[in-house]
Design an enzyme around this catalytic site. Structure first.
Site, PDB file in Angstrom:
ATOM      1  CE1 TYR A  55       3.340  -3.655  11.776  1.00  0.00           C
ATOM      2  CE2 TYR A  55       2.259  -2.219  13.338  1.00  0.00           C
ATOM      3  CZ  TYR A  55       2.910  -2.452  12.155  1.00  0.00           C
ATOM      4  OH  TYR A  55       3.394  -1.324  11.501  1.00  0.00           O
ATOM      5  CB  THR A  90       4.201   1.785  13.242  1.00  0.00           C
ATOM      6  OG1 THR A  90       2.763   2.174  13.792  1.00  0.00           O
ATOM      7  CG2 THR A  90       4.694   0.988  14.081  1.00  0.00           C
ATOM      8  CG  ASP A  91       0.991   5.577  15.275  1.00  0.00           C
ATOM      9  OD1 ASP A  91       1.005   4.504  15.128  1.00  0.00           O
ATOM     10  OD2 ASP A  91      -0.106   6.451  15.356  1.00  0.00           O
ATOM     11  CD  GLU A  92      -0.050  -0.027  15.533  1.00  0.00           C
ATOM     12  OE1 GLU A  92      -0.328  -1.313  16.262  1.00  0.00           O
ATOM     13  OE2 GLU A  92      -1.200   0.044  14.494  1.00  0.00           O
ATOM     14  CE1 TYR A 112     -12.611  -5.863  14.500  1.00  0.00           C
ATOM     15  CE2 TYR A 112     -10.262  -5.072  14.859  1.00  0.00           C
ATOM     16  CZ  TYR A 112     -11.120  -6.028  14.142  1.00  0.00           C
ATOM     17  OH  TYR A 112     -10.774  -6.586  13.195  1.00  0.00           O
ATOM     18  CB  THR A 127       3.176 -11.388   1.365  1.00  0.00           C
ATOM     19  OG1 THR A 127       2.796 -10.035   1.593  1.00  0.00           O
ATOM     20  CG2 THR A 127       4.548 -11.501   1.627  1.00  0.00           C
ATOM     21  CG  ASP A 151     -12.015  -3.987  21.902  1.00  0.00           C
ATOM     22  OD1 ASP A 151     -11.531  -3.950  20.706  1.00  0.00           O
ATOM     23  OD2 ASP A 151     -11.795  -3.242  22.608  1.00  0.00           O
ATOM     24  CE  LYS A 201       7.365  -1.265  11.214  1.00  0.00           C
ATOM     25  NZ  LYS A 201       7.838  -1.262   9.800  1.00  0.00           N
ATOM     26  CD  GLU A 235       3.498 -10.764   7.113  1.00  0.00           C
ATOM     27  OE1 GLU A 235       2.379 -10.522   6.995  1.00  0.00           O
ATOM     28  OE2 GLU A 235       4.050 -11.401   5.941  1.00  0.00           O
ATOM     29  CG  ASN A 260      -0.005   6.140   6.103  1.00  0.00           C
ATOM     30  OD1 ASN A 260       0.832   6.177   5.076  1.00  0.00           O
ATOM     31  ND2 ASN A 260       0.186   6.426   7.370  1.00  0.00           N
ATOM     32  CG  PHE A 302      -1.577   1.209   1.746  1.00  0.00           C
ATOM     33  CD1 PHE A 302      -2.078   2.108   0.596  1.00  0.00           C
ATOM     34  CD2 PHE A 302      -1.605   1.607   2.997  1.00  0.00           C
ATOM     35  CE1 PHE A 302      -2.676   3.241   1.024  1.00  0.00           C
ATOM     36  CE2 PHE A 302      -2.223   2.984   3.538  1.00  0.00           C
ATOM     37  CZ  PHE A 302      -2.753   3.806   2.470  1.00  0.00           C
TER      38      PHE A 302
HETATM   39  P1  NAD Z   1       1.405  -3.795   3.194  1.00  0.00           P
HETATM   40  O1  NAD Z   1       1.087  -4.885   4.187  1.00  0.00           O
HETATM   41  O2  NAD Z   1       0.637  -3.174   2.265  1.00  0.00           O
HETATM   42  O3  NAD Z   1       2.615  -3.992   2.370  1.00  0.00           O
HETATM   43  C1  NAD Z   1       3.751  -4.623   2.837  1.00  0.00           C
HETATM   44  C2  NAD Z   1       4.613  -4.946   1.685  1.00  0.00           C
HETATM   45  O4  NAD Z   1       5.744  -5.797   1.714  1.00  0.00           O
HETATM   46  C3  NAD Z   1       3.869  -5.780   0.552  1.00  0.00           C
HETATM   47  O5  NAD Z   1       4.078  -5.605  -0.780  1.00  0.00           O
HETATM   48  C4  NAD Z   1       4.588  -7.476   0.859  1.00  0.00           C
HETATM   49  O6  NAD Z   1       4.524  -8.009  -0.313  1.00  0.00           O
HETATM   50  C5  NAD Z   1       6.149  -6.841   0.984  1.00  0.00           C
HETATM   51  N1  NAD Z   1       6.673  -7.894   2.068  1.00  0.00           N
HETATM   52  C6  NAD Z   1       6.273  -8.518   3.022  1.00  0.00           C
HETATM   53  N2  NAD Z   1       7.163  -9.308   3.712  1.00  0.00           N
HETATM   54  C7  NAD Z   1       8.274  -9.385   2.668  1.00  0.00           C
HETATM   55  C8  NAD Z   1       9.453  -9.931   2.634  1.00  0.00           C
HETATM   56  N3  NAD Z   1       9.787 -10.783   3.612  1.00  0.00           N
HETATM   57  N4  NAD Z   1      10.410  -9.603   1.644  1.00  0.00           N
HETATM   58  C9  NAD Z   1      10.109  -8.699   0.737  1.00  0.00           C
HETATM   59  N5  NAD Z   1       8.865  -7.978   0.762  1.00  0.00           N
HETATM   60  C10 NAD Z   1       7.923  -8.289   1.847  1.00  0.00           C
HETATM   61  O7  NAD Z   1       2.035  -2.226   4.458  1.00  0.00           O
HETATM   62  P2  NAD Z   1       1.883  -1.005   4.216  1.00  0.00           P
HETATM   63  O8  NAD Z   1       0.619  -0.434   5.074  1.00  0.00           O
HETATM   64  O9  NAD Z   1       2.183  -0.455   2.949  1.00  0.00           O
HETATM   65  O10 NAD Z   1       3.087  -0.511   5.377  1.00  0.00           O
HETATM   66  C11 NAD Z   1       4.300  -0.364   4.989  1.00  0.00           C
HETATM   67  C12 NAD Z   1       5.269   0.013   5.982  1.00  0.00           C
HETATM   68  O11 NAD Z   1       4.818   1.130   6.671  1.00  0.00           O
HETATM   69  C13 NAD Z   1       5.399  -0.930   6.959  1.00  0.00           C
HETATM   70  O12 NAD Z   1       7.028  -1.088   7.598  1.00  0.00           O
HETATM   71  C14 NAD Z   1       4.634  -0.587   8.312  1.00  0.00           C
HETATM   72  O13 NAD Z   1       4.808  -1.225   9.342  1.00  0.00           O
HETATM   73  C15 NAD Z   1       4.381   0.980   7.983  1.00  0.00           C
HETATM   74  N6  NAD Z   1       3.406   1.538   8.465  1.00  0.00           N
HETATM   75  C16 NAD Z   1       2.239   1.485   8.083  1.00  0.00           C
HETATM   76  C17 NAD Z   1       1.035   2.228   8.280  1.00  0.00           C
HETATM   77  C18 NAD Z   1      -0.229   2.174   7.792  1.00  0.00           C
HETATM   78  O14 NAD Z   1      -1.062   2.652   8.448  1.00  0.00           O
HETATM   79  N7  NAD Z   1      -0.278   1.448   6.744  1.00  0.00           N
HETATM   80  C19 NAD Z   1       1.412   3.457   9.204  1.00  0.00           C
HETATM   81  C20 NAD Z   1       2.867   3.594   9.710  1.00  0.00           C
HETATM   82  C21 NAD Z   1       3.842   2.903   9.416  1.00  0.00           C
HETATM   83  O1  DAU Z   2      -0.990   3.462  13.766  1.00  0.00           O
HETATM   84  C1  DAU Z   2       0.009   3.151  12.572  1.00  0.00           C
HETATM   85  C2  DAU Z   2      -0.687   1.570  12.262  1.00  0.00           C
HETATM   86  O2  DAU Z   2      -1.593   1.567  11.836  1.00  0.00           O
HETATM   87  C3  DAU Z   2       0.195   0.860  11.254  1.00  0.00           C
HETATM   88  O3  DAU Z   2       1.631   0.539  11.981  1.00  0.00           O
HETATM   89  C4  DAU Z   2      -0.390  -0.682  10.845  1.00  0.00           C
HETATM   90  O4  DAU Z   2       0.528  -1.181   9.972  1.00  0.00           O
HETATM   91  C5  DAU Z   2      -1.592  -0.241  10.274  1.00  0.00           C
HETATM   92  O5  DAU Z   2      -2.387  -1.844  10.016  1.00  0.00           O
HETATM   93  C6  DAU Z   2      -2.566   0.296  11.152  1.00  0.00           C
HETATM   94  O6  DAU Z   2      -2.773  -0.447  12.484  1.00  0.00           O
HETATM   95  P1  DAU Z   2      -4.133  -0.298  13.159  1.00  0.00           P
HETATM   96  O7  DAU Z   2      -4.343  -1.700  13.791  1.00  0.00           O
HETATM   97  O8  DAU Z   2      -4.390   0.896  13.750  1.00  0.00           O
HETATM   98  O9  DAU Z   2      -5.087  -0.517  11.843  1.00  0.00           O
HETATM   99  P2  DAU Z   2      -6.396  -1.169  11.383  1.00  0.00           P
HETATM  100  O10 DAU Z   2      -7.013  -0.600  10.150  1.00  0.00           O
HETATM  101  O11 DAU Z   2      -6.494  -2.606  11.547  1.00  0.00           O
HETATM  102  O12 DAU Z   2      -7.682  -0.825  12.471  1.00  0.00           O
HETATM  103  C7  DAU Z   2      -7.662   0.906  12.862  1.00  0.00           C
HETATM  104  C8  DAU Z   2      -8.715   0.617  14.026  1.00  0.00           C
HETATM  105  O13 DAU Z   2      -9.975   0.199  13.585  1.00  0.00           O
HETATM  106  C9  DAU Z   2      -8.303  -0.102  15.333  1.00  0.00           C
HETATM  107  O14 DAU Z   2      -8.701   0.713  16.399  1.00  0.00           O
HETATM  108  C10 DAU Z   2      -8.811  -1.533  14.946  1.00  0.00           C
HETATM  109  C11 DAU Z   2     -10.400  -0.877  14.499  1.00  0.00           C
HETATM  110  N1  DAU Z   2     -11.013  -1.948  13.654  1.00  0.00           N
HETATM  111  C12 DAU Z   2     -10.352  -2.464  12.459  1.00  0.00           C
HETATM  112  C13 DAU Z   2     -10.673  -3.369  11.675  1.00  0.00           C
HETATM  113  C14 DAU Z   2      -9.949  -3.975  10.578  1.00  0.00           C
HETATM  114  C15 DAU Z   2     -12.282  -2.160  13.655  1.00  0.00           C
HETATM  115  O15 DAU Z   2     -12.943  -1.553  14.549  1.00  0.00           O
HETATM  116  N2  DAU Z   2     -12.953  -2.893  12.840  1.00  0.00           N
HETATM  117  C16 DAU Z   2     -12.171  -3.585  11.906  1.00  0.00           C
HETATM  118  O16 DAU Z   2     -12.734  -4.403  11.253  1.00  0.00           O
END
Ligand code: NAD
Ligand code: DAU
Length: 372
Positions: free
Chosen positions: A163, A137-139, A220, A41, A307, A167, A89, A193, A16
């Site tokens: 997770y 991540t902020d997590e 949740y 993946t 939850d 990180k 992941e 994001n 993404f």
């Molecule tokens: P995503 O799950 O959409 O994408 C992860 C990508 O990594 C995929 O294309 C997958 O094929 C690849 N990948 C997984 N394992 C791999 C491996 N062993 N070797 C090579 N490629 C591999 O993730 P995202 O939401 O785009 O997040 C990207 C990064 O940003 C992550 O490090 C995540 O921790 C961080 N992040 C995400 C968010 C969010 O809200 N999505 C917020 C803050 C930080």
């Molecule tokens: O804060 C940054 C993180 O944001 C990233 O590091 C992670 O990669 C990304 O997955 C995201 O984590 P969250 O757990 O916050 O995202 P998610 O979209 O899974 O959930 C957002 C909030 O919504 C969380 O409080 C759980 C809740 N939720 C999620 C799902 C999938 C629901 O209530 N129902 C749902 O079906």
């Protein structure tokens, strides 16, 4: 700008944020080559990069970040001077069901990248200048109470899910390679994001697709958990700034100035989707199960479910340092961003429907049929 990459390696560039970043970078920056390294993946998808294969600056290489020899070979063969590390992941719920893949990719994989980078850039000095940017991540900071100040760069780490623990471990490894071996590193910690190409296991795309499919909208617990939502394009701009202007060894936080409860996000999406359906009767044939196509309200699909274990209650980000040192600030407000994201999913039906045909549908069936 202090630093100009020539050959940029993007791990996880078919996911993404990675795919949005690659598109952003190629749009914005002239002659830098971009090599995406991704294991494809379940979360990686070449459709996220479609069209880029025609750009001579772009190359896709399928591979696993845990394969240190493959990474080292690529750094050498492509004369990589800059690495942006997204591969991970990334889904908290999956980490609760099975942490092993998270340990492997997020910890062992990040370490394999660091070893390869040290070998190529510090030991063998293959390029005159280098940078390793780690996307985190902020997590890692844990959970806030309502009255707590927002996370800043020196907030102590307190990860609560498998997770976020992996990180956090990867952040520490990056720091150690900076302090011990002198690798030029930058790290950014970012809030939630949303935007185009987000895999529909995450809250916002899941809710949009379930509304369009007339399925229950799983919230949740009480839905009062707070996240600080950031449009992916603003995050990509932040990473670009950190890469070009960030100081080696520094950490920067990025947030969206948009603290919102999950239930508010879900309700807003319901309202926006109903509005779109009312404005555009041409959508009724495309999405016949959507409440708006049947004279019903999407809000009635909201279903509170059990939850998430260890669910963090609140995240909030203080991004004053990134604002001051990098000139970062988020450009989009949440409502605009949600509206444009909904419109993206409304028009990119084939993108997400092809995912429904993969393991997504079975996984959702198994893990989300659990009303509380
Ligand atoms: P995503 O799950 O959409 O994408 C992860 C990508 O990594 C995929 O294309 C997958 O094929 C690849 N990948 C997984 N394992 C791999 C491996 N062993 N070797 C090579 N490629 C591999 O993730 P995202 O939401 O785009 O997040 C990207 C990064 O940003 C992550 O490090 C995540 O921790 C961080 N992040 C995400 C968010 C969010 O809200 N999505 C917020 C803050 C930080
Ligand atoms: O804060 C940054 C993180 O944001 C990233 O590091 C992670 O990669 C990304 O997955 C995201 O984590 P969250 O757990 O916050 O995202 P998610 O979209 O899974 O959930 C957002 C909030 O919504 C969380 O409080 C759980 C809740 N939720 C999620 C799902 C999938 C629901 O209530 N129902 C749902 O079906």
């Amino acid at each position: 700008m202090n630093y100009e990459p020539r050959n940029l390696l993007v791990t996880g560039g078919a996911g993404f944020i990675g795919a949005n970043f690659v598109r952003h970078w190629l749009r914005k920056r002239g002659d830098c080559r971009v090599i995406v390294f991704d294991a494809l993946t379940y979360a990686g998808n070449l459709d996220n990069l479609s069209g880029l294969e025609r750009d001579p600056r772009f190359l896709f290489v399928k591979g696993d970040i845990c394969d240190e020899a493959a990474v080292h070979g690529l750094l050498e063969a492509q004369r990589i001077d800059t690495l942006v590390h997204f591969a991970a992941e990334s889904h908290v719920d999956r980490s609760i069901l099975g942490p092993d893949d998270f340990i492997r990719t997020n910890v062992v994989g990040t370490h394999a990248l660091l070893k390869a980078a040290k070998s190529a850039w510090i030991d063998r000095k293959l390029v005159p200048a280098h940078r390793f940017h780690h996307v985190s991540t902020d997590e890692v900071f844990g959970s806030l109470r309502p009255e707590d100040p927002a996370f800043h760069e020196s907030t102590p780490y307190a990860p609560n899910s498998p997770y976020s623990a992996t990180k956090a471990a990867s952040d520490h490894l990056v720091r150690a390679y900076r302090e011990t071996y002198g690798l030029d590193t930058t790290v950014t910690n970012c809030s939630n994001n949303y935007g185009p190409y987000q895999f529909p296991e995450k809250l916002i795309p899941l809710i949009i697709i379930n509304i369009l499919s007339g399925k229950p909208l799983p919230v949740y617990g009480d839905g009062r958990q707070v996240r600080d939502w950031l449009h992916v394009e603003d995050h990509c701009r932040g990473i670009e700034l950190a890469l070009l202007c960030g100081q080696a060894g520094e950490v920067y936080n990025f947030g969206g100035n948009s603290e919102t409860t999950n239930i508010e996000i879900v309700r807003t999406l319901c309202t926006l989707a109903d509005e779109r359906m009312a404005e555009r009767s041409d959508l009724w044939a495309l999405y016949p199960a959507a409440p708006g196509a049947q004279g019903k309200r999407a809000l009635d699909l909201i279903t509170h479910v059990r939850d998430r274990p260890g669910h963090d209650r609140r995240y909030a980000i203080n991004f004053a340092k990134a604002q001051r040192d990098l000139g970062y600030s988020p450009a989009r407000n949440l409502e605009q961003g949600l509206r444009s994201t909904l419109d993206w999913y409304l028009t990119q039906t084939s993108w997400w429907q092809s995912l429904l045909g993969r393991d997504y549908a079975a996984w959702m069936q198994k893990n989300y049929s659990r009303p509380g």
